[in-house]
Structure formats: structure tokens, C-alpha cells
Design a protein around this motif. Structure first.
Motif, PDB file in Angstrom:
ATOM      1  N   ALA A  53     -53.217  29.506 106.249  1.00 45.28           N
ATOM      2  CA  ALA A  53     -53.228  28.044 106.273  1.00 45.28           C
ATOM      3  C   ALA A  53     -53.674  27.594 107.654  1.00 45.28           C
ATOM      4  O   ALA A  53     -53.321  28.223 108.661  1.00 45.28           O
ATOM      5  N   ASP A  78     -56.195  28.088 113.394  1.00 41.54           N
ATOM      6  CA  ASP A  78     -54.851  27.635 113.742  1.00 41.54           C
ATOM      7  C   ASP A  78     -54.623  27.942 115.209  1.00 41.54           C
ATOM      8  O   ASP A  78     -55.570  28.304 115.930  1.00 41.54           O
ATOM      9  N   GLN A  99     -55.084  25.591 102.610  1.00 43.04           N
ATOM     10  CA  GLN A  99     -54.381  26.836 102.313  1.00 43.04           C
ATOM     11  C   GLN A  99     -55.272  27.686 101.421  1.00 43.04           C
ATOM     12  O   GLN A  99     -55.863  27.172 100.460  1.00 43.04           O
ATOM     13  N   SER A 130     -56.255  25.474  98.289  1.00 42.36           N
ATOM     14  CA  SER A 130     -55.633  24.175  98.052  1.00 42.36           C
ATOM     15  C   SER A 130     -55.808  23.318  99.304  1.00 42.36           C
ATOM     16  O   SER A 130     -55.522  23.781 100.417  1.00 42.36           O
ATOM     17  N   THR A 143     -52.242  35.180 102.460  1.00 40.18           N
ATOM     18  CA  THR A 143     -52.320  33.722 102.387  1.00 40.18           C
ATOM     19  C   THR A 143     -52.440  33.172 103.805  1.00 40.18           C
ATOM     20  O   THR A 143     -51.651  33.541 104.683  1.00 40.18           O
ATOM     21  N   LYS A 199     -55.770  31.724  99.476  1.00 42.83           N
ATOM     22  CA  LYS A 199     -55.295  33.058  99.139  1.00 42.83           C
ATOM     23  C   LYS A 199     -56.514  33.920  98.889  1.00 42.83           C
ATOM     24  O   LYS A 199     -57.513  33.457  98.312  1.00 42.83           O
ATOM     25  N   LEU A 208     -54.389  20.850 101.522  1.00 39.03           N
ATOM     26  CA  LEU A 208     -53.057  20.304 101.793  1.00 39.03           C
ATOM     27  C   LEU A 208     -53.129  18.881 102.328  1.00 39.03           C
ATOM     28  O   LEU A 208     -52.212  18.091 102.126  1.00 39.03           O
ATOM     29  N   MET A 215     -44.385  29.754 100.042  1.00 36.19           N
ATOM     30  CA  MET A 215     -44.836  30.257 101.349  1.00 36.19           C
ATOM     31  C   MET A 215     -46.242  29.729 101.630  1.00 36.19           C
ATOM     32  O   MET A 215     -47.175  29.978 100.870  1.00 36.19           O
ATOM     33  N   TYR A 216     -46.372  28.995 102.726  1.00 35.62           N
ATOM     34  CA  TYR A 216     -47.676  28.435 103.073  1.00 35.62           C
ATOM     35  C   TYR A 216     -48.630  29.489 103.625  1.00 35.62           C
ATOM     36  O   TYR A 216     -49.836  29.392 103.473  1.00 35.62           O
ATOM     37  N   ARG A 217     -48.101  30.509 104.325  1.00 39.38           N
ATOM     38  CA  ARG A 217     -48.976  31.544 104.873  1.00 39.38           C
ATOM     39  C   ARG A 217     -48.202  32.844 105.054  1.00 39.38           C
ATOM     40  O   ARG A 217     -47.004  32.833 105.346  1.00 39.38           O
TER      41      ARG A 217
END
Length: 608
Positions: A22, A41, A70, A98, A20, A72, A100, A1-3
Motif C-alpha cells: 500500500a 511509501d 493497495q 484497490s 500486499t 496484491k 483507497l 491487512m492493508y499491507r
């Protein structure tokens, strides 16, 4: 799961939750052993807090603008809250992150007050679309689209697609043409509108049709034109003009409510084309303010003007007015204190090629009761007062007068009125006023060709009372100098335009649905029976199989969005627009094609 959540979603109620996110890195701000990052976003921005434990990792993996990231972390309450954003009460205390995807340095700053010019932003439109200002425009466009579809669905309209590869037919602008490989030497055209198809759908019994549809016109561009544009295209059967006006007033009022939360309860004013031209100088007047034209002297529709003004002009010996075809004036409220410099600037403004006048005459209605004019030599004060009275001018007003050929002077005076309305703050972007303009002439006279052309399109019906005039008279113009005396000059169209704040946002008509009348219209436009059958035989044939009375309207979707968004340009509300030369600078289109493609199409290119 990205978000688990979006960057615009988190609130104080989410505190202590692990989430999380992204998105894209908007800014990076380092303060000693901690780092703040704004993550963005489509939905908003969340502030990220990278504590001391992550700083070493940030040093080895530095973040840059527009990196895709990304993270957490745990939602915590901010100590320095930001009331300007919905997520301003919280921040995300990052536990791990991370990268991406890394990003090159953008060619301009991706924020509302960007440093990128139009050309640069159009070249990198996919980056420009990340800016909140552009995103809000596309969100408004989507809201208008959704509102229109909901209303039309609730009123039993069907969304029916029509073809994009069609036959070239005369509709007023140049067609974009597409060569056919399977039919060498023959071409499709891209539709300027789905006009004939929606009429055929009425013949087919689909009595309420609509599309939010692309249309294509190869014409010169400006702020409110694109070579491809979008219409809300609608048609209804078994209707008269009143049915259309009521239905589509409802559509626009619904859009106002859904998109702008405006309850438009005012009765939509109606005005004939003749009145609009006389009172405002154009057929799409902005009625949010007055400043109506005074027709001192006019050749419009064979009229003469104001008798008292004509007498004053005659006695004055002022050749500019006496020899002019038309003399028009506007009384500008509260501007008698204009300086000589300001008046000179207005004079230069009307002399611009876009306006095309030779000069400007003014009369000041001074607050001390005196009158001052640029033509005092010809008009004593009592005559200036008489002219001011004819204009309905009040003490403190400034009267601006233009004289010359009818069409140019009327257009110029209309533009001058709008310019003064802008200067006085009377054209507010958050104030909306609707108007129906009715009873247009069915025909215009084409002087160079000495023939009639359709003011709207050749499928527009005359007013019911004028059908016999069209059927029973020969359209040939024997004496071009007296074309206004021809019976066809008096035929009114069963047509209507909806105007919003001085912009035509929709236009339509009750259509011709009998073959005899349609053939008479083609004849009036100088089209032979053979040509009419070649171009429109399919429609004429359809009319022989029980065509119902029908009519419709098409709204300029891009223009409506721009007005609701307070913009002058429709480009701001199109995801991937063309520039003023009709080019897509991002794709570098139009472009050359391979020689092989020319061979397949059996076409030779001969550039001269």
C-alpha cells in the motif's frame, strides 16, 4: 491487512511470494497492453506491473499521481533491472488492486527535483514532506536525536521536562508572551531556554539532566533561525570546565559515528576568544582552512598592530590606512591571476550593506616575483614585498586588505575570508572540524547606556581567578571613553562554545551558585536589588539551601542537523517550519482571534 510488506522491502529473495503493498502512486507509464506504476511509501519504491487482464479495470478506474493504492500480487524478477533503487531487481505482478483514496493533482511534482518554489512547498508542506529529499533530512534529524539520547542515558543523565508557561525574565532576546485568562492583566512567557529550571534541578540533587527541548525567541529571522527551535539542553553538578568539555566532545563524536559513520579521532582544538578574534576575526572560526588575518594595524583589546607595517603606512602618506582604526589583511593562496573584473566584483562584494566597507586594497604576489597593487602610487614594490612577507604570502598569492573602524573591519575581513574559502572549495560539506572557543569576556560594554551587559547570560560564572575582581570592584563606569581600563573589562567568563565548520553548535558555562556572587552579577548589569528579587528571587532563594557547583551546555539541535546534512538552512530539517517572516503559511498563523477571546482575557487591542 492493508499491507504485508513496505515498498522498500522486497528483494530477489521474495520472488514467487504473494504480497500486499500500500502506498502512493508516484508515476504511471502505459505501454500498449501493460502498465507500469511506481508505488511509493516512506521506505522506498516498488515497480508494479499491471498485465493485460487488468488494463480494462485501469481504463474504468484510472490511476493518478498521489492516489493511495493497495495492491496484491506476486513478486517476480525484473527483466530490465534498476540498480539505482534497492528494490530494482524485482517488480510486483499485480493480481488485484484497490484505490483507497483519490488525489487532486498536486501543485508541484513530488520528487527530488521538484518544480515547486519555497513558498508553494511551505503552503503544502504535508505534500513536500513526501519528497525523498525532505524525508532524508527528517531521518537524519531522528538519527541525531536517538544517538544523543542513547549517549546521555549511558552517561546517567535524566530526561526531565520543564514548563513552557513561565515568567518573563531578561535573557537577551524578546519573549513571546501568553496572556492569562485566570489572572487578568498578567502574562506568561514562553522560555527562551530552560536555564533557570535546570539550575534549580541541580539544587534539587538531579546531578545529570538533559532535555531535547523547544525554545522560543521573538527575534528577526534568517536561514539558521526560527522563532521556535530545539536544543539539546544539558546540566551537570560537581563539575569543572574540563569535565564539561570531555563529556560533550564525547556526545558529538558519538553522533558523528552513529549518524555519519565518521570516527572523529582528531583531538578537538581549543582556542581562546581573544586568539579567535585576532586570527580569524570572529568567535566561531572555520578552521578547515588557513588564510588567517594579519593585523597590520589594530585597536582590538587596546593593541596596536605590526610595528613594521605601521612604519610603512606612516611613510606612505596613504590616509586610508593611516587614519583607519584598524587595517587587516588575508593572503589568498594561488589567486594572483585574478582579473580586474574579478577584483572589481570583490570590491563590490565588500561594499554591500551586509558587509559595509568603503572599498578593498589588493596586492598581487605575481609568479614572476613582481608585486602589483591597487595602491602602487603610495607603496613602491619593496614596501609591497615587505607587507606580503608580514602576511606570510607566497608567490602566486593575492593579498586582500580592508581598513576602517575596528568592529566593522574585523567582521568584514572575517566574512571576506569565508567568501574566499567558499570560492576556492575549501569549505567542503562532507568535511567536519570541531573547535572549542574558551575564555570569553564576561561582560560587553553597552555604549548607549554606559553600562555592562552579560555576553552570555547573567548566570555565567567568572573564571575562578577573576571572581575577586568582580566582588571587590564597583561596576560603575566613570569615564565611558576609557571603559577598557575598567577592571570589569578584563574579567573572563568560565564559558565555552563548541564550533563546527564555522558555526556555533553549542554554548555553555560553569554557573554562579552562590547568592552573593549572583547578586553582584545582577548589580553589575544595572539591576537593583528589588528588581533582582522580583525577577529572580526564586533562584537567589534556592542558592541559600545548599546549591552545588554546576555547569552545562546547550546544543543547537536544528543547526547541528543542518550541518551534518550539508544544508545552509535549518528549515530543511524541521517538519513544519516558519518562513522568514515568522509565518506558518500552511496554517496561516499568526492570525487574528475572536473578539470573545479578547473579552475573556480582558484585553483591548490598540493597533497604531
Amino acid at each position: 491487512m492493508y499491507r504485508s510488506h513496505t515498498c522498500g522491502e522486497l528483494r530477489i529473495s521474495h520472488v514467487n511470494q504473494e504480497v500486499t503493498l500500500a502506498g502512493w502512486v508516484q508515476t504511471v507509464r502505459k505501454f500498449g497492453s501493460i502498465t507500469f506504476v511506481d508505488l511509493r511509501d516512506r521506505y522506498g519504491i516498488t515497480q508494479l506491473l499491471f498485465g493485460e487482464g487488468l488494463n480494462a479495470q485501469l481504463d474504468s478506474q484510472p490511476l493518478g499521481r498521489e492516489f493511495v493504492l493497495q495492491v496484491k500480487g506476486k513478486v517476480v524478477e525484473r527483466s530490465n533491472k534498476n540498480p539505482n533503487i534497492p528494490t530494482g531487481d524485482i517488480e510486483l505482478e499485480v493480481i488485484s488492486f484497490s484505490i483507497l483514496n483519490k488525489a487532486a493533482t498536486p501543485p508541484f511534482t513530488i520528487q527530488d527535483d521538484t518544480d515547486g518554489g519555497d513558498d508553494l512547498r511551505m503552503k503544502f508542506r504535508y505534500l513536500d514532506l513526501r519528497r525523498n529529499a525532505v524525508k532524508r533530512n527528517l531521518e537524519l534529524r531522528y538519527a541525531v536525536n536517538r544517538s544523543a539520547r542513547n549517549y546521555l542515558h549511558e552517561n546517567h543523565f535524566m530526561d526531565i521536562e520543564t514548563p513552557f508557561l513561565i515568567k518573563s525574565t531578561p535573557e537577551g532576546a524578546r519573549d513571546f508572551v501568553v496572556p492569562s485568562r485566570m489572572n487578568p492583566g498578567q502574562f506568561y512567557a514562553l522560555p527562551q531556554s530552560p536555564q533557570t529550571f535546570k539550575q534549580l534541578l541541580m539544587v534539587s540533587g538531579y546531578d545529570r539532566y538533559y532535555q531535547v527541548v523547544k525554545c522560543f525567541r521573538d527575534e528577526d529571522l534568517r536561514a539558521d533561525r526560527q522563532p521556535e527551535f530545539t536544543q539539546i539542553d544539558c546540566e551537570m553538578s560537581f563539575v569543572e570546565q574540563e569535565d564539561i568539555l570531555n563529556m560533550f566532545e564525547g556526545l558529538i563524536k558519538r553522533i558523528f559515528k552513529d549518524v555519519k559513520n565518521i570516527d572523529y579521532t582528531d583531538k578537538v582544538e581549543r582556542m581562546t576568544w581573544n586568539d579567535a578574534m585576532l586570527r580569524f576575526g570572529n568567535d566561531k572560526p572555520d578552521i578547515r582552512f588557513g588564510m588567517e588575518l594579519t593585523n597590520f594595524k589594530t585597536a582590538f583589546e587596546g593593541q596596536s598592530g605590526h610595528p613594521e607595517a605601521l612604519k610603512i603606512f606612516e611613510e606612505s602618506g596613504f590616509k586610508v590606512f593611516n587614519e583607519a582604526e584598524t587595517v587587516l589583511a588575508i593572503a589568498v593562496p594561488g589567486c594572483s591571476e585574478y582579473t580586474r573584473k574579478q577584483l572589481d566584483e570583490l570590491t563590490e562584494w565588500v561594499k554591500r550593506p551586509q558587509i559595509g566597507m568603503n572599498g578593498l586594497v589588493y596586492i598581487k604576489c605575481n609568479t614572476d616575483g613582481s608585486y602589483k597593487s591597487s595602491v602602487d602610487k603610495f607603496f613602491p614594490e619593496d614596501k609591497l614585498k615587505a607587507l606580503a612577507d608580514i602576511c606570510g604570502a607566497q608567490t602566486g598569492d593575492l593579498i586582500l586588505i580592508l581598513a576602517g573602524r575596528e568592529e566593522r573591519t574585523r567582521k568584514a575581513t572575517s566574512e571576506l575570508r569565508l567568501e574566499m574559502g567558499e570560492k576556492l572549495g575549501l569549505r567542503k560539506k562532507d568535511e567536519f572540524k570541531l573547535l572549542w572557543v574558551l575564555d570569553f569576556p564576561l561582560f560587553e560594554y553597552a555604549e548607549e547606556e554606559n553600562r555592562w551587559v552579560a555576553r552570555h547570560h547573567p548566570f555565567t560564572s567568572p573564571k575562578p581567578a577573576h571572581i575577586d575582581i568582580m566582588i571587590n570592584n564597583n561596576p560603575v563606569i566613570d569615564n565611558p571613553a576609557e571603559y577598557l581600563k575598567h577592571p570589569y573589562a578584563n574579567i573572563k567568563a568560565n564559558a565555552y562554545d563548541m564550533v563546527l565548520n564555522g558555526n556555533e553548535i553549542g554554548g555553555g558555562s560553569i554557573r554562579i551558585f552562590q547568592r552573593e556572587l549572583q547578586e553582584k552579577m545582577f548589580d553589575a548589569l544595572g539591576m537593583s536589588k528589588e528588581e533582582a528579587n522580583h525577577k529572580f528571587g526564586f533562584l537567589l532563594g534556592a542558592f541559600e539551601y545548599g546549591a552545588p557547583p554546576h555547569g552545562g551546555i546547550a546544543f543547537g539541535f536544528d543547526r547541528l542537523c543542518a550541518i551534518l546534512g550539508g544544508s545552509e538552512s535549518i528549515r530543511d530539517f524541521i517538519a513544519f517550519p516558519k518562513n522568514n517572516s515568522g509565518r506558518d503559511v500552511m496554517l496561516d498563523a499568526p492570525s487574528a482571534i475572536d473578539a470573545k477571546q479578547f473579552d475573556e482575557l480582558q484585553i483591548k487591542l490598540d493597533l497604531k
